[in-house]
Design an enzyme around this catalytic site. Structure first.
Site, PDB file in Angstrom:
ATOM      1  N   GLU A 318       0.629  -1.095   0.032  1.00 36.20           N
ATOM      2  CA  GLU A 318      -0.134   0.079  -0.043  1.00 36.20           C
ATOM      3  C   GLU A 318       0.835   1.305  -0.020  1.00 36.20           C
ATOM      4  OE1 GLU A 318      -2.663  -0.635   3.375  1.00 36.20           O
ATOM      5  OE2 GLU A 318      -3.840  -1.833   2.098  1.00 36.20           O
ATOM      6  N   ASP A 392      -8.542  -9.052   4.088  1.00 34.46           N
ATOM      7  CA  ASP A 392      -8.090  -7.769   4.941  1.00 34.46           C
ATOM      8  C   ASP A 392      -9.295  -7.725   6.092  1.00 34.46           C
ATOM      9  OD1 ASP A 392      -7.063  -5.624   6.199  1.00 34.46           O
ATOM     10  OD2 ASP A 392      -7.816  -4.171   4.652  1.00 34.46           O
ATOM     11  N   GLU A 420     -12.374  -1.952  12.261  1.00 36.21           N
ATOM     12  CA  GLU A 420     -12.196  -1.221  11.114  1.00 36.21           C
ATOM     13  C   GLU A 420     -13.513  -1.937  10.377  1.00 36.21           C
ATOM     14  OE1 GLU A 420      -8.654  -1.876   8.605  1.00 36.21           O
ATOM     15  OE2 GLU A 420      -9.591  -0.727   7.125  1.00 36.21           O
TER      16      GLU A 420
HETATM   17  O1  GCW Z   1      -6.806  -2.859   6.391  1.00 37.54           O
HETATM   18  C1  GCW Z   1      -5.912  -1.971   5.941  1.00 37.54           C
HETATM   19  C2  GCW Z   1      -6.225  -0.593   6.362  1.00 37.54           C
HETATM   20  C3  GCW Z   1      -5.232   0.112   6.503  1.00 37.54           C
HETATM   21  C4  GCW Z   1      -3.887  -0.720   7.154  1.00 37.54           C
HETATM   22  C5  GCW Z   1      -3.601  -1.964   6.383  1.00 37.54           C
HETATM   23  C6  GCW Z   1      -2.423  -2.821   7.047  1.00 37.54           C
HETATM   24  C7  GCW Z   1      -2.159   0.050   8.403  1.00 37.54           C
HETATM   25  O2  GCW Z   1      -7.344  -0.173   5.695  1.00 37.54           O
HETATM   26  O3  GCW Z   1      -5.394   1.392   7.184  1.00 37.54           O
HETATM   27  O4  GCW Z   1      -2.810   0.164   7.379  1.00 37.54           O
HETATM   28  O5  GCW Z   1      -4.671  -2.690   6.096  1.00 37.54           O
HETATM   29  O6  GCW Z   1      -2.968  -3.768   7.614  1.00 37.54           O
HETATM   30  O7  GCW Z   1      -1.508  -2.594   6.512  1.00 37.54           O
END
Ligand code: GCW
Length: 737
Positions: A318, A392, A420
């Protein structure tokens, strides 16, 4: 005897620790705002306290160290509070009703029991709690080979009282099953928390190191009480400045507070730090100057924090920099950092959350493709940290195939305690059930019963360093976690990290008894709510294997229509693939074939439409709208029933909670009731938005028993749930990107 204890007591009263307790006792006697978590120590029901009293009159704690002072303080405070009379410290065992705590090294009495061999086998964190006789008088002995083990034993003993367990014939032998039990804080240096829903960061960087917030101590107490022994204190989307001398001094101050509680500090370094704060031209892991920079940095850290845990790294994920930026492999990057901390016995936890985008690929299979070729190539002090599911932290995912793909690599799971994808701190969801499902998943790696637990605890692949991490849900909110019930997820994470075989029911019961009520009927009602909650939330958000239907960015509320993200694999439409024929992501041979990453026989089970567990149906298959499920219902109808069932559950839960008025204190009862109102409202929106949208493909009516939507699809599309601010919702938008 009496006079000896009197003297001891008055000496203790002058002790700064004692004064601190008195202050704490006064400050917490007020209304119940949830601050004390599961360490409330309010007086037990009279009958229970009366039973304990003869066994718990004096506390004798061997040794003089910061940790043994904590043991003393916690036992005096806990036992006195719970029993409703003063339980006092004594320096020797004489008289009845003694609780003796120590290690063979610091207590002659404990050494004399001849338990040394057993204690050695339990390690420095394991302990025994036994009813024994000392000088021919009954006593309770809490013994360990390490002081932290003694502290864990003390908390365990307090839990017995808090949960009304008998203590007259004790023979408890316990030790943690996983070695590293770490909370990961996604805390930024400006005090905000990525995906944090309970206020600001607990680390006040501008005041540190001079000023230490007493909350740091309470945070450490709470963690130690459930066996958590590590905290990564900054976000994995890291800021290089955390490694500057200025910040390291602040980090060291935090580490000093945590140390007596057995909690080590870890940091998330930014891979490009040598450029950003080291003035180097590159961060190439194979560059000698870069490696030397990290070696020096590690030495500087260990100089300040001798028990520093190590680094947690998010690299080439990311947008974060990493070894791939320099055309090197993940193994090159991880091993270079591992070499830097190796002389200090530090470790590197390398996150496996990597999914380099390729057109037409399946995101669920990306980490495997990218990292599996490096199985066996990571240094001995490297652990790979893998999210429980392949995408995720979704409300429900099958276990990540990684847990069987890397037999020669040390793997630890990452859970997300912060919600989240679970309605932030507005929805009640007890995550222990979901984590249990994951831990119990049969990987098939070595015959039946090869559960994920057996992979991660080292049984199957004999990995030397074991562990587990949880993304923390804590913040400066008075009750720490935003929702009072979200405290239970912090608690559950610690308990499962200690013993990944613990049943969710037991965890819920413990937490309820320690936190909310000892009333048996109320306890059962609350446990039922907690234990049903995960399935219910899955029902109203993403039933039957659907995933990632969330509004973009903030991930609060539904947006199955979402197709605006620049990367295709960040859009809900990519994940559900609804069309006129049906819905779901085909991960079979005919589709992305990501299923091939699983081990037989589980793979075959997932592969066939008939044998695939229905809870994962649309995760693995694109299924026609008229397909008949095992219940006989057609897919479209079943989908609608799930959404409706989720909504119905929120209503039933609210009713049950209403009936508990008067059993749970008013302050927490009201706060939770308000959250429940939001949860019901949100569940309704989830049901309507998803069904209305999917109906544009299925073109079928809602089956009988499913309520008519409250609003139109256009209305749901126009505003996210965050913008419909009708309730007294507390949303800190600033802390969420
Ligand atoms: O789930 C996603 C989140 C990000 C997070 C990423 C990760 C810290 O939306 O906010 O970043 O995973 O786990 O690296």
């Amino acid at each position: 005897m009496r006079s000896a204890i009197q003297i001891e007591r008055s000496a203790f009263l002058l002790h700064p620790l004692a004064m601190l307790f008195m202050l704490l006792a006064v400050s917490t006697a007020a209304a119940d705002d949830g601050y004390r978590l599961w360490l409330r120590y309010d007086q037990l029901p009279v009958a229970a306290a009366a039973k304990y009293q003869p066994h718990v009159r004096f506390i004798v704690v061997a040794g003089n160290s910061a940790t043994m002072d904590v043991v003393r303080a916690e036992l005096v405070k806990g036992c006195s509070g719970l029993l409703g009379h003063e339980v006092t410290l004594a320096d020797t065992v004489s008289g009845e009703g003694v609780i003796l705590v120590g290690t063979p090294a610091i207590s002659r009495e404990i050494a004399a029991f001849g338990w040394s061999r057993q204690l050695e086998a339990l390690g420095k964190e394991g302990f025994v709690i036994r009813s024994a006789r000392i000088k021919n008088r009954p006593a309770i002995v809490i013994a360990s080979n390490g002081e932290i083990g003694a502290l864990y034993g003390a908390y365990h003993f307090l839990r017995l009282l808090q949960t009304l367990k008998p203590i007259d014939r004790l023979n408890i032998i316990d030790r943690p099953r996983l070695q590293l039990r770490v909370l990961d804080h996604w805390d930024n240096l400006d005090g905000s928390i990525e995906r944090g829903y309970a206020g600001r960061s607990l680390w006040n960087w501008s005041d540190l190191p001079e000023k230490l917030d007493p909350r740091l101590t309470d945070y450490a107490r709470a963690n130690a009480s459930i066996g958590i022994n590590g905290a990564t204190i900054n976000n994995v989307n890291a800021d290089a400045r955390i490694l500057t001398a200025e910040y390291l001094r602040k980090v060291a101050a935090i580490a000093n507070v945590f140390r007596p509680y057995g909690i080590r500090v870890y940091l998330s370094p930014r891979f490009s730090a040598p450029i950003e704060i080291g003035q180097l031209k590159t961060a190439d892991p194979l560059d000698a100057e870069v490696a030397a920079w990290w070696r020096n940095k590690a030495a500087e850290i260990y100089q300040l924090i001798p028990d520093f845990g190590g680094f947690l790294v998010k690299a080439n994920s990311e947008g974060q920099p990493g070894p791939r930026t320099y055309n090197r492999t993940h193994a090159d990057g991880a091993n270079m950092l591992a070499a830097a901390v190796m002389p200090h016995r530090g470790i590197v936890i390398w996150r496996a959350f990597v999914y380099d985008y390729k057109p037409g690929y399946d995101r669920a299979g990306a980490a495997y493709t990218e990292l599996q070729p490096f199985d066996g190539k990571f240094a001995a002090n490297v652990l790979l940290q893998v999210k429980n599911g392949p995408i995720d932290f979704q409300p429900r995912e099958p276990f990540h195939p990684w847990f069987v793909a890397m037999p020669r690599t040390q793997v630890i799971p990452e859970f997300q305690i912060t919600q989240e994808y679970f309605g932030w701190s507005n929805h009640l969801v007890f995550l222990a059930s979901m984590w249990r499902e994951f831990l119990d998943s049969d990987t098939g790696a070595a015959g039946r019963g090869s559960t994920v637990t057996k992979v991660i605890d080292g049984t199957l692949y004999h990995q030397k360093i074991t562990g587990i991490a949880g993304v923390a849900n804590t913040g400066t909110d008075r009750n720490w976690t935003g929702h009072h019930f979200a405290q239970a997820n912090w608690y559950a994470f610690g308990r499962l990290a200690w013993n990944p075989d613990l049943p969710s029911q037991q965890i819920a019961n413990e937490w309820i008894g320690m936190t909310l009520t000892h009333d048996a009927k109320a306890g059962r009602d609350i446990a039922r709510i907690m234990l049903e909650s995960h399935e219910a939330v899955v029902d109203y958000m993403t039933p039957l294997g659907l995933h990632h239907l969330f509004w973009g960015g903030h991930h609060y509320g539904p947006a199955p229509w979402w197709d605006k993200e620049k990367r295709e694999d960040w859009n809900p439409v990519y994940f559900h693939k609804a069309d006129d024929r049906g819905i779901g992501f085909d991960r079979t041979e005919k589709g992305s074939d990501t299923m091939a990453q699983y081990h037989a026989p589980g793979r075959e089970k997932f592969a066939s439409l008939q044998s695939c567990p229905e809870k994962f149906l649309l995760w693995f298959h694109h299924v026609p709208w008229d397909y008949r499920l095992r219940s006989g219902a057609r897919l479209w109808d079943a989908l609608a029933f799930h959404y409706q069932r989720g909504v119905d559950w929120t209503r039933a839960m609210r009713k049950t909670w209403e009936e508990l008025k008067g059993v749970v204190d008013e302050e927490r009862h009201r706060a939770v009731a308000q959250k429940f109102a939001i949860q019901e409202r949100d569940a309704l929106a989830w049901r309507d938005a998803c069904l209305l949208y999917f109906q544009t493909f299925s073109k079928r009516p809602l089956p009988r028993g499913v309520e008519k939507p409250v609003k139109s699809l256009e209305e749901y599309k126009a505003k996210s749930l965050l913008e419909i601010d009708s309730f007294n919702r507390k949303v800190d938008k600033s802390s969420n990107q």
